[in-house]
Scaffold this motif. Structure first.
Motif, PDB file in Angstrom:
ATOM      1  N   VAL A 184      80.200 -13.145 -15.589  1.00  0.00           N
ATOM      2  CA  VAL A 184      80.777 -13.142 -14.750  1.00  0.00           C
ATOM      3  C   VAL A 184      81.794 -13.804 -14.278  1.00  0.00           C
ATOM      4  CG1 VAL A 184      80.818 -13.049 -12.024  1.00  0.00           C
ATOM      5  CG2 VAL A 184      78.752 -12.865 -13.072  1.00  0.00           C
ATOM      6  N   ARG A 185      82.863 -12.690 -14.119  1.00  0.00           N
ATOM      7  CA  ARG A 185      84.721 -14.132 -13.354  1.00  0.00           C
ATOM      8  C   ARG A 185      84.347 -12.836 -12.757  1.00  0.00           C
ATOM      9  NH1 ARG A 185      89.013 -15.910 -13.073  1.00  0.00           N
ATOM     10  NH2 ARG A 185      90.198 -16.656 -14.546  1.00  0.00           N
ATOM     11  N   TRP A 186      85.729 -14.020 -11.988  1.00  0.00           N
ATOM     12  CA  TRP A 186      86.374 -13.990 -10.723  1.00  0.00           C
ATOM     13  C   TRP A 186      87.096 -14.690 -10.328  1.00  0.00           C
ATOM     14  CZ3 TRP A 186      85.276  -8.742  -7.386  1.00  0.00           C
ATOM     15  CH2 TRP A 186      84.091  -8.322  -7.564  1.00  0.00           C
ATOM     16  N   TRP A 198      89.771  -4.159 -16.090  1.00  0.00           N
ATOM     17  CA  TRP A 198      88.207  -3.550 -15.590  1.00  0.00           C
ATOM     18  C   TRP A 198      87.833  -4.289 -14.487  1.00  0.00           C
ATOM     19  CZ3 TRP A 198      84.050  -2.762 -19.615  1.00  0.00           C
ATOM     20  CH2 TRP A 198      84.430  -2.821 -20.979  1.00  0.00           C
ATOM     21  N   VAL A 199      88.605  -3.737 -13.574  1.00  0.00           N
ATOM     22  CA  VAL A 199      88.892  -3.736 -11.831  1.00  0.00           C
ATOM     23  C   VAL A 199      87.852  -4.060 -10.790  1.00  0.00           C
ATOM     24  CG1 VAL A 199      89.967  -4.122  -9.571  1.00  0.00           C
ATOM     25  CG2 VAL A 199      91.126  -3.691 -11.594  1.00  0.00           C
ATOM     26  N   LYS A 200      86.783  -4.965 -10.571  1.00  0.00           N
ATOM     27  CA  LYS A 200      85.524  -4.469  -9.782  1.00  0.00           C
ATOM     28  C   LYS A 200      85.573  -4.682  -8.559  1.00  0.00           C
ATOM     29  CE  LYS A 200      85.012  -9.176 -11.780  1.00  0.00           C
ATOM     30  NZ  LYS A 200      82.820 -10.019 -12.419  1.00  0.00           N
ATOM     31  N   PHE A 221      74.578 -10.772 -18.374  1.00  0.00           N
ATOM     32  CA  PHE A 221      75.896 -10.632 -18.414  1.00  0.00           C
ATOM     33  C   PHE A 221      76.855 -11.259 -17.546  1.00  0.00           C
ATOM     34  CE2 PHE A 221      79.717  -7.899 -19.049  1.00  0.00           C
ATOM     35  CZ  PHE A 221      79.368  -6.973 -20.245  1.00  0.00           C
ATOM     36  N   GLY A 276      90.149  -4.356  -5.718  1.00  0.00           N
ATOM     37  CA  GLY A 276      89.442  -3.954  -5.288  1.00  0.00           C
ATOM     38  C   GLY A 276      88.875  -4.818  -4.228  1.00  0.00           C
ATOM     39  N   SER A 286      89.068  -7.453 -20.493  1.00  0.00           N
ATOM     40  CA  SER A 286      88.594  -7.170 -19.014  1.00  0.00           C
ATOM     41  C   SER A 286      89.999  -7.198 -17.791  1.00  0.00           C
ATOM     42  CB  SER A 286      87.131  -7.708 -19.009  1.00  0.00           C
ATOM     43  OG  SER A 286      86.495  -7.832 -18.550  1.00  0.00           O
ATOM     44  N   ASN A 290      82.266  -5.882 -23.248  1.00  0.00           N
ATOM     45  CA  ASN A 290      84.251  -6.004 -21.975  1.00  0.00           C
ATOM     46  C   ASN A 290      83.694  -8.056 -22.232  1.00  0.00           C
ATOM     47  OD1 ASN A 290      83.684  -7.677 -19.219  1.00  0.00           O
ATOM     48  ND2 ASN A 290      83.178  -6.528 -18.843  1.00  0.00           N
ATOM     49  N   LEU A 311      77.922  -8.679  -9.011  1.00  0.00           N
ATOM     50  CA  LEU A 311      79.127  -9.450  -9.501  1.00  0.00           C
ATOM     51  C   LEU A 311      79.409  -8.846 -10.889  1.00  0.00           C
ATOM     52  CD1 LEU A 311      76.639 -12.901  -9.041  1.00  0.00           C
ATOM     53  CD2 LEU A 311      79.367 -11.951  -7.755  1.00  0.00           C
ATOM     54  N   ASN A 312      78.884  -8.010 -11.222  1.00  0.00           N
ATOM     55  CA  ASN A 312      79.534  -7.499 -12.329  1.00  0.00           C
ATOM     56  C   ASN A 312      80.183  -6.032 -11.021  1.00  0.00           C
ATOM     57  OD1 ASN A 312      77.038  -8.610 -13.593  1.00  0.00           O
ATOM     58  ND2 ASN A 312      79.606  -8.864 -14.376  1.00  0.00           N
ATOM     59  N   ARG A 331      84.034   0.260 -10.307  1.00  0.00           N
ATOM     60  CA  ARG A 331      84.261  -0.886 -11.809  1.00  0.00           C
ATOM     61  C   ARG A 331      84.934  -0.042 -12.768  1.00  0.00           C
ATOM     62  NH1 ARG A 331      82.384  -5.561 -15.306  1.00  0.00           N
ATOM     63  NH2 ARG A 331      84.216  -5.800 -15.016  1.00  0.00           N
ATOM     64  N   CYS A 384      86.430 -11.192 -21.917  1.00  0.00           N
ATOM     65  CA  CYS A 384      87.584 -11.670 -21.175  1.00  0.00           C
ATOM     66  C   CYS A 384      88.466 -12.338 -22.517  1.00  0.00           C
ATOM     67  CB  CYS A 384      87.045 -13.062 -20.230  1.00  0.00           C
ATOM     68  SG  CYS A 384      88.370 -13.917 -19.765  1.00  0.00           S
TER      69      CYS A 384
HETATM   70  N1  LIG Z   1      88.138  -7.174  -8.290  1.00  0.00           N
HETATM   71  C1  LIG Z   1      88.164  -7.987  -9.376  1.00  0.00           C
HETATM   72  N2  LIG Z   1      88.109  -7.643 -10.221  1.00  0.00           N
HETATM   73  C2  LIG Z   1      88.190  -8.046 -11.517  1.00  0.00           C
HETATM   74  C3  LIG Z   1      88.359  -9.169 -11.917  1.00  0.00           C
HETATM   75  C4  LIG Z   1      88.962  -9.761 -10.317  1.00  0.00           C
HETATM   76  O1  LIG Z   1      88.828 -11.563  -9.947  1.00  0.00           O
HETATM   77  N3  LIG Z   1      88.772  -9.242  -9.298  1.00  0.00           N
HETATM   78  N4  LIG Z   1      88.610 -10.356 -12.321  1.00  0.00           N
HETATM   79  C5  LIG Z   1      88.720  -9.291 -13.874  1.00  0.00           C
HETATM   80  C6  LIG Z   1      88.473 -10.707 -15.550  1.00  0.00           C
HETATM   81  S1  LIG Z   1      90.172 -11.616 -15.653  1.00  0.00           S
HETATM   82  C7  LIG Z   1      87.448 -10.674 -16.020  1.00  0.00           C
HETATM   83  S2  LIG Z   1      87.456 -11.283 -17.657  1.00  0.00           S
HETATM   84  C8  LIG Z   1      86.140  -9.000 -15.910  1.00  0.00           C
HETATM   85  C9  LIG Z   1      85.018  -9.702 -15.831  1.00  0.00           C
HETATM   86  O2  LIG Z   1      84.125  -9.032 -15.156  1.00  0.00           O
HETATM   87  P1  LIG Z   1      82.314  -9.417 -15.343  1.00  0.00           P
HETATM   88  O3  LIG Z   1      82.163 -10.779 -14.212  1.00  0.00           O
HETATM   89  O4  LIG Z   1      82.074  -8.386 -14.725  1.00  0.00           O
HETATM   90  O5  LIG Z   1      81.887  -9.597 -16.961  1.00  0.00           O
HETATM   91  O6  LIG Z   1      86.715  -8.837 -14.558  1.00  0.00           O
HETATM   92  C10 LIG Z   1      87.528  -8.327 -14.422  1.00  0.00           C
HETATM   93  N5  LIG Z   1      88.396  -8.151 -13.192  1.00  0.00           N
END
Ligand SMILES: Nc1nc2c(c(=O)[nH]1)N[C@H]1C(S)=C(S)[C@@H](COP(=O)(O)O)O[C@H]1N2
Ligand SMILES: [Mo]
Length: 409
Positions: A89-91, A248-250, A87, A191, A245, A137, A231-232, A237, A139
């Protein structure tokens, strides 16, 4: 090296233990890996593959710090759900905890509420009704690398998306427990990740109160039957079905109910799109109203053939792939071999829920020559992918009909 320790936390939920991942130094060996062909209009043609990230198999390396990892496209041909270890990953910011103590972790609910909450993972997993939902999910900038003219940002190909079965609790149930006060208008989420420099804006996103309480927005603690990979977003989340996404705060650890609209950086100044159909505009066009990005638009892809490959003339060949409708299900996926003049219907796979990927398949028997295969999804609202790609300054919401060029000999 990845060190893992287990604690039986989700045991009762039949999910095994929650994990503490030590990913210190992740990505450090990324440069020593193989490469993958990924031709983009503005280059490069090749990308590094990496296996240097915890709980991840081979991923396309877009950036190490903070990690941007793309799903290799062939993964989407293997099944309708995207495996956790593949899956994407983007932060935004590089300060991401590499260990989470599941015993002391708390999710706080504050702001315009009757009663502030500080919920343990046990409170959430054992104390609230469990819900499950398949959802894509994606981006906002998925496929940005194909944008012409090119724009700044991560140059993703089509692998900044994935489909999972998410399990967790309703955000509504958590908000009800806190008791939202009259006059609340929005709910903001953040987060455990932090900016690298102190005065940079912490990543936070918000939803309107009505959206937050729609009963579908979920605080997820599992995907595809396992705890979330670190990382997800381990351990929690947000899942916002049908929306890009960015919401979709992680590693979600704080929820704030607001009595005034959220005017902070990530809502007011980032993730804006032109307020036009399909967020489409002309390069250089000015004077357009900009609004926060919201829900997804339909897309479809061929997953079993590669651009440039050679098919056998006069022989039947299977063509298959995935599609999704955005905020609603997939009504139809059609294929054209004549540049969009005529379309043949395809057979849809099992419906796993309107927010998820839907598999589709058909056959063609092409004559010798060059062949352009075009695939178009129409969703249950009757919205179809546009024939030409939409464009905007961030290359958000790209969803034009995809064309795959092959040879037939
Ligand atoms: N805490 C946190 N949540 C976040 C982000 C982040 O930078 N920090 N990036 C968002 C963005 S822009 C995307 S595209 C998705 C990526 O989810 P994934 O890494 O689980 O695929 O997380 C989202 N949630
Ligand atoms: Mo994103």
């Amino acid at each position: 090296m990845t060190r893992t320790t287990r604690r039986s936390f989700l045991g009762q939920a039949g999910l095994g233990g929650l994990m503490i991942v030590s990913g210190a130094g992740w990505g450090d060996t990324a440069s020593a890996q193989s490469t993958v062909d990924l031709p983009l209009p503005g280059g490069p043609d090749r990308r590094a593959m990496t296996t240097a990230f915890p709980q991840k198999g081979p991923m396309i390396l877009q950036r190490t710090r903070p990690p941007l990892l793309e799903t290799p496209f062939e993964v989407f041909d293997r099944g309708v759900f995207t495996p956790n270890d593949a899956f994407y990953v983007r932060w935004h910011w590089a300060v991401i905890p590499t260990e989470i103590d599941v015993a002391s972790f708390r999710l706080s609910v504050r702001g315009h509420v009757d009663k502030e909450l500080s919920l343990s993972l046990k409170d959430i997993v054992d104390g609230l009704p469990r819900v499950e939902l398949a959802a894509v999910n994606q981006c906002s900038g998925n496929s940005r690398g194909f944008s012409e003219p090119r724009v700044a940002g991560a140059q993703w190909a089509n692998g900044a998306m994935g489909n999972a079965r998410w399990m967790g609790v309703k955000l509504k149930d958590v908000l009800d427990r806190a008791g939202v006060k009259p006059g609340a208008v929005a709910v903001r989420f953040a987060g455990l990740d932090e900016p690298v420099v102190a005065d940079a804006p912490k990543f936070m996103k918000s939803l309107s109160l009505d959206h937050a309480r729609d009963g579908e927005v979920m605080i997820a603690y599992a995907m595809n039957g396992e705890q979330l990979p670190l990382l997800n977003g381990f351990p929690l989340r947000l899942v916002v079905p049908g929306w890009y996404s960015t919401y979709w705060v992680k590693m979600l650890d704080r929820i704030e109910v607001l009595a005034t609209p959220d005017e902070s950086f990530w809502m007011k100044s980032a993730y804006l799109v032109p307020d036009t159909p399909g967020a489409n505009m002309k390069p250089g066009q000015t004077g357009l109203a900009m609004v926060p990005i919201t829900s997804m638009v339909p897309r479809s892809f061929i997953t079993n053939l590669k651009g440039g490959e050679t098919l056998k003339a006069g022989a039947k060949v299977a063509v298959r792939g995935i599609a999704f409708g955005g905020t609603t299900g997939v009504k139809a996926v059609d294929l054209s071999t004549d540049g969009g003049a005529t379309w043949q219907p395809t057979v849809l796979g099992k419906d796993e829920g309107k927010y998820g990927f839907r598999q589709w398949q058909t056959e063609v028997t092409p004559p010798a020559g060059d062949l352009a295969l075009m695939v178009r999804c129409t969703n249950d609202d009757g919205l179809a992918q546009p024939m030409t790609n939409n464009w905007n300054g961030s290359a958000f919401m790209r969803n034009g009909v995809e064309t795959l060029q092959v040879k037939v000999a």
